[in-house]
Design a protein around this motif. Structure first.
Motif, PDB file in Angstrom:
ATOM      1  N   ALA A 183      -1.276  56.122  12.391  1.00 26.25           N
ATOM      2  CA  ALA A 183       0.156  55.884  12.164  1.00 26.25           C
ATOM      3  C   ALA A 183       0.754  56.850  11.147  1.00 26.25           C
ATOM      4  CB  ALA A 183       0.371  54.447  11.684  1.00 26.25           C
ATOM      5  N   GLU A 184      -0.113  57.686  10.531  1.00 20.67           N
ATOM      6  CA  GLU A 184       0.306  58.626   9.484  1.00 20.67           C
ATOM      7  C   GLU A 184       1.074  57.904   8.384  1.00 20.67           C
ATOM      8  OE1 GLU A 184       2.354  61.950  11.225  1.00 20.67           O
ATOM      9  OE2 GLU A 184       0.483  62.827  11.972  1.00 20.67           O
ATOM     10  N   GLN A 185       0.404  56.888   7.815  1.00 21.58           N
ATOM     11  CA  GLN A 185       0.969  56.121   6.715  1.00 21.58           C
ATOM     12  C   GLN A 185      -0.049  56.038   5.585  1.00 21.58           C
ATOM     13  OE1 GLN A 185       2.126  52.544   9.101  1.00 21.58           O
ATOM     14  NE2 GLN A 185       4.178  52.929   8.295  1.00 21.58           N
ATOM     15  N   LEU A 186       0.453  55.754   4.400  1.00 18.73           N
ATOM     16  CA  LEU A 186      -0.378  55.588   3.208  1.00 18.73           C
ATOM     17  C   LEU A 186      -0.193  54.188   2.658  1.00 18.73           C
ATOM     18  CD1 LEU A 186       0.557  58.896   1.306  1.00 18.73           C
ATOM     19  CD2 LEU A 186      -1.390  58.548   2.840  1.00 18.73           C
ATOM     20  N   ASP A 187      -1.234  53.655   2.011  1.00 17.53           N
ATOM     21  CA  ASP A 187      -1.038  52.434   1.237  1.00 17.53           C
ATOM     22  C   ASP A 187      -1.009  52.803  -0.240  1.00 17.53           C
ATOM     23  OD1 ASP A 187      -3.691  52.691   0.367  1.00 17.53           O
ATOM     24  OD2 ASP A 187      -4.463  51.261   1.851  1.00 17.53           O
ATOM     25  N   PHE A 188      -0.803  51.830  -1.090  1.00 14.31           N
ATOM     26  CA  PHE A 188      -0.627  52.124  -2.519  1.00 14.31           C
ATOM     27  C   PHE A 188      -1.879  52.719  -3.143  1.00 14.31           C
ATOM     28  CE2 PHE A 188       2.991  49.233  -2.012  1.00 14.31           C
ATOM     29  CZ  PHE A 188       3.968  49.946  -2.691  1.00 14.31           C
ATOM     30  N   ASP A 189      -3.047  52.285  -2.695  1.00 14.86           N
ATOM     31  CA  ASP A 189      -4.277  52.869  -3.237  1.00 14.86           C
ATOM     32  C   ASP A 189      -4.416  54.323  -2.820  1.00 14.86           C
ATOM     33  OD1 ASP A 189      -5.258  50.502  -4.539  1.00 14.86           O
ATOM     34  OD2 ASP A 189      -5.675  49.693  -2.555  1.00 14.86           O
ATOM     35  N   ASP A 190      -3.930  54.664  -1.621  1.00 18.54           N
ATOM     36  CA  ASP A 190      -3.976  56.055  -1.171  1.00 18.54           C
ATOM     37  C   ASP A 190      -3.181  56.965  -2.099  1.00 18.54           C
ATOM     38  OD1 ASP A 190      -5.532  55.480   1.058  1.00 18.54           O
ATOM     39  OD2 ASP A 190      -3.789  55.103   2.336  1.00 18.54           O
TER      40      ASP A 190
END
Length: 685
Positions: A183-190
């Motif tokens: 999905a080419e998304q990041l989470d906060f840890d990323d």
């Protein structure tokens, strides 16, 4: 501006310390935010660092906002004060096009949708509680620098309980990372992971960043995770212009990957570090500070190396109180009455807090405060009857109550409790509690619904599921009413960083604090630190209480928290009527039977009840039982009638304080009883 004005010796030493490395050990209430901001302002004012070179990081947006406001007031608005994640996001937005290419991928506001996709592919459950626990496991693993391939080894090393089999969690974790990549998304840890990667792998980017930021301040350093420490190391790039501020006594987030080892090992890492201790407490009275010191004095383990002993600066206040109650409803009513009394004496409701270990404990206090007419707000959680699992449980019970011919609908007394337990099994009430997390929180809430059934069965042995559903509906309706800013209800974890004039620490029994699933010495010590955090939230008044039974009339098998040994007196103090809880109001002897507890009088002491009032109550009870076609004891038992006649309650709160009278009884009979007692009082006068 002289940035040393109004500072004590410890604060002044911290402000004047060289650019770094500096470790400020700041106890609760010692003015650490004031010290940090004055230190930054002093570094800027003396030319050690321009404001643009300083980056201050903390753990919550609230704390970062407070820091920015104070820095602005000190004339240094150009200093960056952010959370770790906010700082990393700002940096990535700037460097991503050059280091990676294209625009920064969007950041997931909520990861549960992708976790659900991964869980379905792994054959795992996808209910909301399980998804929250799976998300929590992913966050813990990334915070400890373990990817999907390292998860099993990390769990084994940590001895960590997992919400699902560890192999299943690892599959979900791997699937989540794939779905996120697709999905080419990041989470906060990323945000932290990619910041580390860019600074570690791209020399040009690292050089530009480190030419911009040359001085770092880290607040709440006892709670950093390995991932956050790696980020800090990437920022520093081998330099030592860093100031860390923390208190090992307040390390309470190990379950989320936080560790105090970086604070405890700071001097080893930086042998030339300057260590400053802040131990003058400006928040709390000597009585509160003294109790906090006694709580933490019993600690053991690595954190004792940096143990702080607080010294109170404020004048004397009232002594802390310790109250033992026969059961949780009685404890809740006593706390509600005490809150009402404080408010009547002029304490704003917003300056009072009731703190507990588990969110599931809030229900009893929501109910008691509502009955006492005391407004409240819940911090860090939903109202009990607004929780999805509680709404689902009531729906299940309602369906059973409405099912024609279902044997369960008319199961009285103990059969009611058993029926409720059986009905709630499909929605998560297992025989054994799940691992700590959202599933455990859900389980605790369902168990609280069972306790309401037990309470109803004890008060009305003929009650069945329909009566329980009506009781739950009445409570839910009463507690959904809008409330003004009021008494704060919060878990001890949610209370970190806050303070109130008056604090009630409730439910302090073994199995609750320390929590039952805390087994290792390290886990037990974290529970002790949690109590310490609770104590140090109080400015002036501190009340500690516990109950020996969960339900009214239940077996008193509990014991007060082991952390209170040598701190709480051997017997609880007298209550506001002058008698000790669980003791005769006449002679002080221990009360052992339900009848004695209800009346507050032992069998040897004569009754103070007005015979005419007793007769009036009996006559009224007979009429009500005849109208409802139920036995007289279903309305009120003889013991409860006698207790009413002896105590002569003048209002709803006093009536609820009598064991055996809950919300259902109050709603059904309260106005009649108060009218009868009132007439008797007028006649006798």
């Amino acid at each position: 501006m002289n940035y040393l004005d109004g500072l004590d010796d410890g604060q002044r030493a911290a402000v004047l310390a060289p650019s770094g490395p500096v470790c400020v050990l700041a106890g609760a209430g010692t003015g650490k935010t004031r010290t940090i901001t004055h230190r930054i302002a002093h570094l800027v004012a003396t030319g050690a660092h321009p404001a643009s070179e300083v980056l201050a990081v903390t753990f919550t947006t609230r704390a970062a906002g407070e820091m920015r406001l104070r820095l602005r007031a000190l004339g240094v608005p150009g200093v960056q004060a952010r959370t770790f994640h906010s700082a990393a996001l700002k940096q990535l937005r700037y460097f991503w096009p050059r280091a990676v290419g294209g625009q920064l991928w969007p950041v997931l506001e909520h990861k549960l949708r992708l976790v659900a996709i991964a869980a379905r592919r792994a054959g795992a459950a996808t209910d909301a509680a399980t998804l929250r626990d799976l998300a929590g496991e992913i966050e813990w693993s990334k915070a400890t620098l373990a990817g999907p391939e390292q998860y099993l080894a990390a769990v084994a090393k940590a001895g960590r309980d997992t919400p699902l089999p560890a192999e299943t969690v690892a599959k979900v974790f791997a699937g989540y990372e794939r779905a996120k990549q697709e999905a080419e998304q990041l989470d906060f840890d990323d945000l932290l992971l990619h910041t580390c990667a860019v600074l570690e792998d791209d020399r040009d980017v690292a050089a530009e960043f480190r030419s911009r930021y040359r001085s770092f301040v880290v607040d709440e350093y006892q709670d950093v995770t390995p991932l956050q420490q790696r980020t800090l190391d990437a920022w520093l790039g081998g330099r030592d212009a860093v100031t860390v501020v923390g208190d090992a006594n307040q390390t309470i987030y190990s379950f989320a990957g936080a560790t105090p080892r970086y604070l405890l090992g700071f001097e080893k890492r930086y042998p030339n570090a300057e260590v400053v201790r802040l131990e003058r407490d400006y928040r709390s009275t000597p009585q509160v500070v003294g109790l906090a010191n006694r709580v933490i004095a019993g600690a053991s383990g690595a954190t004792t190396r940096y143990r702080l002993k607080l010294t109170a600066v404020l004048p004397d206040g009232p002594a802390a109180t310790f109250d033992e109650h026969p059961d949780e409803p009685t404890e809740a009513r006593a706390v509600a009455a005490a809150c009402a009394a404080l408010i009547a004496d002029g304490t704003p409701p917003s300056e009072i807090a009731v703190l507990y270990r588990m969110n599931a404990q809030s229900e009893g206090y929501e109910d008691a405060l509502t009955a006492a007419g005391v407004p409240y707000v819940i911090r860090g959680g939903q109202r009990f009857f607004a929780r999805p699992e509680v709404r689902q449980a009531i729906g299940v019970l309602r369906t059973a109550a409405e099912a024609s011919g279902a044997d369960v609908t008319d199961s009285p007394g103990p059969g009611l409790v058993l029926a409720v337990r059986q009905l709630l099994v499909p929605v998560g009430l297992t025989d054994e509690p799940p691992a700590p997390g959202a599933l455990r929180d859900r389980w605790d809430s369902l168990l609280a619904v069972v306790s309401l059934a037990e309470e109803l069965a004890a008060a009305d042995p003929e009650a069945g599921v329909p009566e329980l559903v009506r009781e739950l509906d009445q409570r839910a309706e009463a507690q959904h009413a809008p409330s003004a800013l009021g008494v704060t209800l919060a878990s001890l974890h949610a209370a970190k960083g806050l303070e109130w004039d008056a604090v009630f620490l409730v439910g302090l029994t073994d199995g609750t604090l320390p929590i039952q699933h805390a087994e290792t010495p390290e886990e037990i010590e974290e529970e002790r630190r949690l109590l310490y955090v609770g104590v140090t939230r109080a400015r002036t008044r501190l009340a500690v209480s516990w109950a020996l039974s969960r339900t009214e009339g239940g077996r008193r098998t509990r014991r007060r928290s082991r952390f209170l040994t040598g701190i709480a007196p051997d017997s609880a103090r007298p209550d506001r009527t002058g008698r000790a809880p669980g003791r005769c109001r006449v002679c002080g002897a221990a009360l052992s039977t339900p009848t004695q507890i209800k009346s507050g009088r032992c069998g040897k002491c004569p009754s103070s009840a007005d015979p005419e009032l007793v007769d009036a109550l009996r006559s009224w009870r007979k009429d009500r039982s005849t109208q409802a076609s139920v036995p007289a004891f279903v309305v009120f038992s003889d013991a409860t009638l006698l207790a009413i006649a002896e105590r002569k309650p003048a209002d709803v709160a006093a009536l609820l304080a009598i064991p055996g009278i809950g919300r259902a009884k109050l709603d059904a009979y309260g106005s009649d009883v108060l009218e009868i007692v009132g007439r008797a009082g007028v006649k006798s006068s």
